[in-house]
Design an enzyme around this catalytic site. Structure first.
Site, short mmCIF file in Angstrom:
data_model
loop_
_atom_site.label_atom_id
_atom_site.label_comp_id
_atom_site.label_asym_id
_atom_site.label_seq_id
_atom_site.Cartn_x
_atom_site.Cartn_y
_atom_site.Cartn_z
N CYS A 226 -3.10 0.32 9.64
CA CYS A 226 -4.50 -0.36 9.45
C CYS A 226 -4.61 -1.02 10.05
CB CYS A 226 -3.20 -1.91 8.71
SG CYS A 226 -1.79 -1.56 8.15
N HIS B 258 1.06 -1.41 -0.36
CA HIS B 258 0.29 0.20 0.06
C HIS B 258 0.80 1.20 0.23
CE1 HIS B 258 -3.65 -2.69 1.79
NE2 HIS B 258 -4.15 -2.50 1.05
C1 CIR Z 1 -3.09 -7.68 3.30
O1 CIR Z 1 -2.17 -8.28 2.70
O2 CIR Z 1 -4.75 -6.97 2.95
C2 CIR Z 1 -3.47 -7.82 4.35
N1 CIR Z 1 -2.79 -9.03 4.71
C3 CIR Z 1 -2.44 -6.75 5.27
C4 CIR Z 1 -3.22 -5.48 4.87
C5 CIR Z 1 -2.42 -3.76 5.79
N2 CIR Z 1 -3.27 -2.96 5.57
C6 CIR Z 1 -3.23 -1.84 5.49
O3 CIR Z 1 -1.56 -1.57 5.20
N3 CIR Z 1 -4.09 -0.63 5.81
#
Ligand code: CIR
Length: 265
Positions: A254, A167
């Protein structure tokens, strides 16, 4: 009072047992559930220590990555926007978040098919909303966010998440009205022109995902040189363990939605 890092509320979700099946770019081992839960509790405690009210949602076993609530919505002072995650296994998380948002917001807008956008690609600053295209966020998704927020007075600027980075905010964080913490690789793209940029220390790029939450800069533990730079720059740094979420490419932003609701719940 800054709108971009001063918050009265946050939403987090308990990690599920199914988190061991969570998405990851590279397999660096299975997350330890007990340690994940401990880190998560420390994180929520750090948010609460600033006086914010944190809504802690129950775990969702059907959605292994649902602890990463940030990707499901964008919360702004005027209203909330329900995202449309680009990861197929996460698509359903957005609709599940909507009723919780309705507890705080009257004005809720939704990104519709066929566009995709995840909260992790969105950095809201005092003057604009920066959104990185990524494997999860399309230009169409960014355009949809622009349409959803224009009458609230926002400027949405499309930028590019570096190749191989999950991201946009994996590599950057807002520190205050004018300052951004960024990896050198992201800042080199020139996307932060007009801002003061503090770089993560060499070899500590993995702490680019940090959050400014009221008086605290909450960062993952284990990045001492960047923590020292931030401390010397006058920020109040709070370190929280993140080893297990990091196995799933998760960082500090996140794990929560941060906001000040326009209507009292
Ligand atoms: C994913 O790949 O969607 C999750 N394992 C990690 C999401 C992390 N989210 C974020 O950085 N906003």
């Amino acid at each position: 009072m800054s709108r971009s890092y001063t918050f009265s509320h946050a939403i987090s979700r308990q990690p599920s047992q199914s988190i061991i099946k969570g998405l990851r770019a590279v397999d660096t081992g299975t997350p330890d559930l007990a340690l994940f839960a401990q880190h998560h509790a420390d994180y929520v405690a750090a948010l609460r220590s600033t006086g914010a009210e944190v809504t802690l949602l129950d775990a969702l076993e059907d959605y292994p990555d649902s602890v990463f609530v940030e990707d499901a919505a964008l919360c702004l002072p005027e209203g909330a926007v329900v995202m449309r995650p680009g990861a197929p296994t996460r698509l359903g998380e957005a609709a599940i978040m909507a009723p919780t948002l309705a507890h705080f917001y009257e004005d809720i807008r939704t990104i519709e098919a066929p566009d995709f956008i995840e909260g992790g690609d969105i950095l809201t600053t005092e003057k604009e909303i920066l959104v990185g295209t990524s494997a999860r966020t399309t230009s169409g998704g960014i355009e949809a966010l622009r349409r959803a927020t224009v009458d609230w007075g926002y400027t949405v600027r499309e930028v590019t998440t570096p190749a191989g980075v999950l991201h946009f905010k994996t590599d950057c964080s807002l520190l205050d009205e004018e300052t951004i913490l960024s990896t050198k690789r992201l800042a080199a793209s020139g996307c932060f022109e007009g801002y003061r940029v503090i770089h993560t220390a060499e070899g500590e790029e993995a702490c680019g995902n940090t959050i400014r939450f009221n008086e605290l800069v909450i960062m993952p533990s284990g990045f001492p040189r960047t923590a020292e730079v931030l401390d010397k720059a006058g920020y109040t740094v709070r370190e929280v363990g993140n080893s297990e979420a990091a196995k799933l490419d998760g960082g500090m932003s996140c794990l929560s939605l941060r906001f000040s609701p326009p209507k009292p719940p």
